[in-house]
Structures are given as C-alpha cells and as structure tokens.
Design a protein around this motif. Structure first.
Motif, PDB file in Angstrom:
ATOM      1  N   MET A   1       0.849  -1.166   0.000  1.00  0.00           N
ATOM      2  CA  MET A   1       0.000   0.000   0.000  1.00  0.00           C
ATOM      3  C   MET A   1       0.899   1.235   0.000  1.00  0.00           C
ATOM      4  SD  MET A   1      -2.778   0.746   3.075  1.00  0.00           S
ATOM      5  CE  MET A   1      -2.801  -0.908   3.555  1.00  0.00           C
ATOM      6  N   PRO A   2       1.180   1.789  -1.164  1.00  0.00           N
ATOM      7  CA  PRO A   2       2.066   2.944  -1.268  1.00  0.00           C
ATOM      8  C   PRO A   2       1.559   4.111  -0.432  1.00  0.00           C
ATOM      9  CG  PRO A   2       1.535   2.079  -3.441  1.00  0.00           C
ATOM     10  CD  PRO A   2       0.677   1.362  -2.459  1.00  0.00           C
ATOM     11  N   GLY A   3       2.472   4.782   0.215  1.00  0.00           N
ATOM     12  CA  GLY A   3       2.127   5.944   1.014  1.00  0.00           C
ATOM     13  C   GLY A   3       1.692   5.644   2.429  1.00  0.00           C
ATOM     14  N   ALA A   4       1.456   4.379   2.754  1.00  0.00           N
ATOM     15  CA  ALA A   4       0.996   4.041   4.098  1.00  0.00           C
ATOM     16  C   ALA A   4       2.017   4.442   5.154  1.00  0.00           C
ATOM     17  CB  ALA A   4       0.680   2.552   4.199  1.00  0.00           C
ATOM     18  N   ILE A   5       3.283   4.208   4.879  1.00  0.00           N
ATOM     19  CA  ILE A   5       4.324   4.578   5.843  1.00  0.00           C
ATOM     20  C   ILE A   5       4.413   6.091   5.987  1.00  0.00           C
ATOM     21  CG2 ILE A   5       6.251   4.533   4.205  1.00  0.00           C
ATOM     22  CD1 ILE A   5       6.502   3.266   7.785  1.00  0.00           C
ATOM     23  N   ASP A   6       4.173   6.811   4.896  1.00  0.00           N
ATOM     24  CA  ASP A   6       4.201   8.274   4.962  1.00  0.00           C
ATOM     25  C   ASP A   6       3.078   8.807   5.844  1.00  0.00           C
ATOM     26  OD1 ASP A   6       6.412   8.503   3.252  1.00  0.00           O
ATOM     27  OD2 ASP A   6       5.138   8.471   1.479  1.00  0.00           O
ATOM     28  N   ALA A   7       1.896   8.208   5.736  1.00  0.00           N
ATOM     29  CA  ALA A   7       0.736   8.677   6.490  1.00  0.00           C
ATOM     30  C   ALA A   7       0.756   8.233   7.952  1.00  0.00           C
ATOM     31  CB  ALA A   7      -0.539   8.169   5.828  1.00  0.00           C
ATOM     32  N   ALA A   8       1.487   7.168   8.262  1.00  0.00           N
ATOM     33  CA  ALA A   8       1.506   6.636   9.627  1.00  0.00           C
ATOM     34  C   ALA A   8       2.155   7.616  10.594  1.00  0.00           C
ATOM     35  CB  ALA A   8       2.254   5.312   9.657  1.00  0.00           C
ATOM     36  N   LYS A   9       1.595   7.719  11.788  1.00  0.00           N
ATOM     37  CA  LYS A   9       2.171   8.552  12.841  1.00  0.00           C
ATOM     38  C   LYS A   9       3.446   7.900  13.328  1.00  0.00           C
ATOM     39  CE  LYS A   9       2.133  11.870  15.868  1.00  0.00           C
ATOM     40  NZ  LYS A   9       2.414  13.223  15.482  1.00  0.00           N
ATOM     41  N   LYS A  10       4.501   8.689  13.467  1.00  0.00           N
ATOM     42  CA  LYS A  10       5.795   8.172  13.903  1.00  0.00           C
ATOM     43  C   LYS A  10       6.288   8.982  15.085  1.00  0.00           C
ATOM     44  CE  LYS A  10       6.680   8.649   9.479  1.00  0.00           C
ATOM     45  NZ  LYS A  10       5.348   8.470   8.956  1.00  0.00           N
ATOM     46  N   TYR A  11       7.065   8.344  15.948  1.00  0.00           N
ATOM     47  CA  TYR A  11       7.667   9.008  17.093  1.00  0.00           C
ATOM     48  C   TYR A  11       9.164   8.790  17.019  1.00  0.00           C
ATOM     49  CZ  TYR A  11       2.914   9.122  18.749  1.00  0.00           C
ATOM     50  OH  TYR A  11       1.566   9.349  18.848  1.00  0.00           O
ATOM     51  N   VAL A  12       9.911   9.842  17.264  1.00  0.00           N
ATOM     52  CA  VAL A  12      11.364   9.772  17.252  1.00  0.00           C
ATOM     53  C   VAL A  12      11.839  10.067  18.669  1.00  0.00           C
ATOM     54  CG1 VAL A  12      13.486  10.786  16.348  1.00  0.00           C
ATOM     55  CG2 VAL A  12      11.489  10.522  14.850  1.00  0.00           C
ATOM     56  N   VAL A  13      12.590   9.137  19.252  1.00  0.00           N
ATOM     57  CA  VAL A  13      13.106   9.299  20.606  1.00  0.00           C
ATOM     58  C   VAL A  13      14.498   9.899  20.512  1.00  0.00           C
ATOM     59  CG1 VAL A  13      13.735   8.115  22.736  1.00  0.00           C
ATOM     60  CG2 VAL A  13      11.756   7.337  21.409  1.00  0.00           C
ATOM     61  N   SER A  14      14.671  11.086  21.070  1.00  0.00           N
ATOM     62  CA  SER A  14      15.968  11.754  21.018  1.00  0.00           C
ATOM     63  C   SER A  14      16.036  12.855  22.059  1.00  0.00           C
ATOM     64  CB  SER A  14      16.203  12.363  19.632  1.00  0.00           C
ATOM     65  OG  SER A  14      17.404  13.100  19.617  1.00  0.00           O
ATOM     66  N   ASN A  15      17.199  13.002  22.664  1.00  0.00           N
ATOM     67  CA  ASN A  15      17.447  14.122  23.562  1.00  0.00           C
ATOM     68  C   ASN A  15      18.369  15.138  22.907  1.00  0.00           C
ATOM     69  OD1 ASN A  15      15.856  13.356  25.802  1.00  0.00           O
ATOM     70  ND2 ASN A  15      17.390  11.852  26.376  1.00  0.00           N
ATOM     71  N   THR A  16      18.731  14.911  21.631  1.00  0.00           N
ATOM     72  CA  THR A  16      19.637  15.822  20.949  1.00  0.00           C
ATOM     73  C   THR A  16      19.003  16.529  19.756  1.00  0.00           C
ATOM     74  OG1 THR A  16      20.525  14.025  19.601  1.00  0.00           O
ATOM     75  CG2 THR A  16      21.681  14.517  21.663  1.00  0.00           C
ATOM     76  N   ARG A  19      14.221  19.096  16.092  1.00  0.00           N
ATOM     77  CA  ARG A  19      12.941  18.905  15.428  1.00  0.00           C
ATOM     78  C   ARG A  19      12.998  17.653  14.564  1.00  0.00           C
ATOM     79  NH1 ARG A  19      13.170  20.320  10.174  1.00  0.00           N
ATOM     80  NH2 ARG A  19      14.969  21.508   9.509  1.00  0.00           N
ATOM     81  N   VAL A  20      11.831  17.170  14.156  1.00  0.00           N
ATOM     82  CA  VAL A  20      11.717  16.010  13.278  1.00  0.00           C
ATOM     83  C   VAL A  20      10.686  16.316  12.205  1.00  0.00           C
ATOM     84  CG1 VAL A  20      12.431  14.301  14.998  1.00  0.00           C
ATOM     85  CG2 VAL A  20      10.033  14.934  14.820  1.00  0.00           C
ATOM     86  N   ASP A  21      10.701  15.522  11.125  1.00  0.00           N
ATOM     87  CA  ASP A  21       9.711  15.684  10.063  1.00  0.00           C
ATOM     88  C   ASP A  21       9.153  14.312   9.708  1.00  0.00           C
ATOM     89  OD1 ASP A  21      11.828  14.549   8.685  1.00  0.00           O
ATOM     90  OD2 ASP A  21      12.230  16.316   7.476  1.00  0.00           O
ATOM     91  N   TRP A  22       8.546  14.172   8.539  1.00  0.00           N
ATOM     92  CA  TRP A  22       7.984  12.925   8.040  1.00  0.00           C
ATOM     93  C   TRP A  22       6.860  12.415   8.940  1.00  0.00           C
ATOM     94  CZ3 TRP A  22      10.034   7.318   7.721  1.00  0.00           C
ATOM     95  CH2 TRP A  22       9.463   6.662   6.635  1.00  0.00           C
ATOM     96  N   ASN A  23       5.943  13.330   9.299  1.00  0.00           N
ATOM     97  CA  ASN A  23       4.788  12.994  10.125  1.00  0.00           C
ATOM     98  C   ASN A  23       5.216  12.373  11.455  1.00  0.00           C
ATOM     99  OD1 ASN A  23       2.041  12.907  10.730  1.00  0.00           O
ATOM    100  ND2 ASN A  23       1.786  10.865   9.896  1.00  0.00           N
ATOM    101  N   ALA A  24       6.245  12.959  12.053  1.00  0.00           N
ATOM    102  CA  ALA A  24       6.792  12.413  13.289  1.00  0.00           C
ATOM    103  C   ALA A  24       6.672  13.422  14.426  1.00  0.00           C
ATOM    104  CB  ALA A  24       8.250  12.026  13.095  1.00  0.00           C
ATOM    105  N   GLU A  25       6.669  12.880  15.626  1.00  0.00           N
ATOM    106  CA  GLU A  25       6.647  13.687  16.834  1.00  0.00           C
ATOM    107  C   GLU A  25       7.884  13.328  17.651  1.00  0.00           C
ATOM    108  OE1 GLU A  25       3.922  13.777  20.835  1.00  0.00           O
ATOM    109  OE2 GLU A  25       2.883  13.667  18.919  1.00  0.00           O
ATOM    110  N   LEU A  26       8.509  14.324  18.232  1.00  0.00           N
ATOM    111  CA  LEU A  26       9.718  14.116  19.024  1.00  0.00           C
ATOM    112  C   LEU A  26       9.340  13.700  20.442  1.00  0.00           C
ATOM    113  CD1 LEU A  26      12.783  14.349  18.801  1.00  0.00           C
ATOM    114  CD2 LEU A  26      12.581  16.741  19.470  1.00  0.00           C
TER     115      LEU A  26
END
Length: 112
Positions: A1-16, A19-26
């Motif tokens: 399913m093309p684009g599914a990964i783009d639309a999925a909510k993502k979380y990036v774990v980082s203390n450094t 900011r993040v992009d690609w539908n991600a939350e820090l």
C-alpha cells in the motif's frame, strides 16, 4: 500500500534533535514513561525500529512482543541487534510466516 508509511504517525526518541519531520513527533525524557503513555494513548501495538531504541526498550522490559524478519541475504557487516543487552531475555515462539521471497517473519513473546 504505497504511502501508508508516509501517512503513519511516527515518534522519534531523542534528547539531541531539535525537530523532526515525516509525520513524526519528538519524544524526550524518560523512555519508560514515554512508552507507557503512548501505549495508553494508542491502546494497540507500537512498532520499534533501529538498534539503540530496541535495546533500551528491552533493558526496561517494555517489549511485549518481538517480531524478527529474516531476509535471505547475508550482509556480513552492520550493527548487531541487542548488542550489549545486560541479561538474557527468554522468548517463546507465538507466530511464524513465510513469504514467497524466502523471508521468514517470526513473532515471540518474552517468557515471564
């Protein structure tokens, strides 16, 4: 399913990172508290990728199920998953799926 990964909510774990992009939350701060909060919010599985985050999550006992996909290719280099784990985690096989490509996905749960 093309684009599914783009639309999925993502979380990036980082203390450094600032900011993040690609539908991600820090996600910052205490990993255990952050994962517990995400589990409460989503009420379903969270997928973890990379090398450092799975190791930290395993150390904290945050992983309810492991899924390993073995590809039919030998690389001979790269990071080792769970390198440095402080104690063994005994697993029981709960599912297995073979793909036409020769890849095999195996699901395990920790024995408690």
């Amino acid at each position: 399913m093309p684009g599914a990964i783009d639309a999925a909510k993502k979380y990036v774990v980082s203390n450094t990172l600032a900011r993040v992009d690609w539908n991600a939350e820090l996600v910052r701060g205490d990993l255990g508290s952050a994962v517990a909060q995400l589990k409460r919010e989503w009420g379903e599985g969270l997928f973890v990728g990379g090398v450092k985050l799975p190791l930290a999550s395993a150390e904290l006992g945050l992983i309810d199920e492991y899924e390993f996909v073995v590809q039919p290719r030998l690389a001979g280099h790269g990071p080792t998953l769970f390198a440095g784990l402080s104690k063994h985690v005994d697993l029981k096989l709960v599912g297995r799926l073979e793909f036409g490509s020769g890849a095999v996905a195996m699901r395990y749960q920790p024995r408690r």
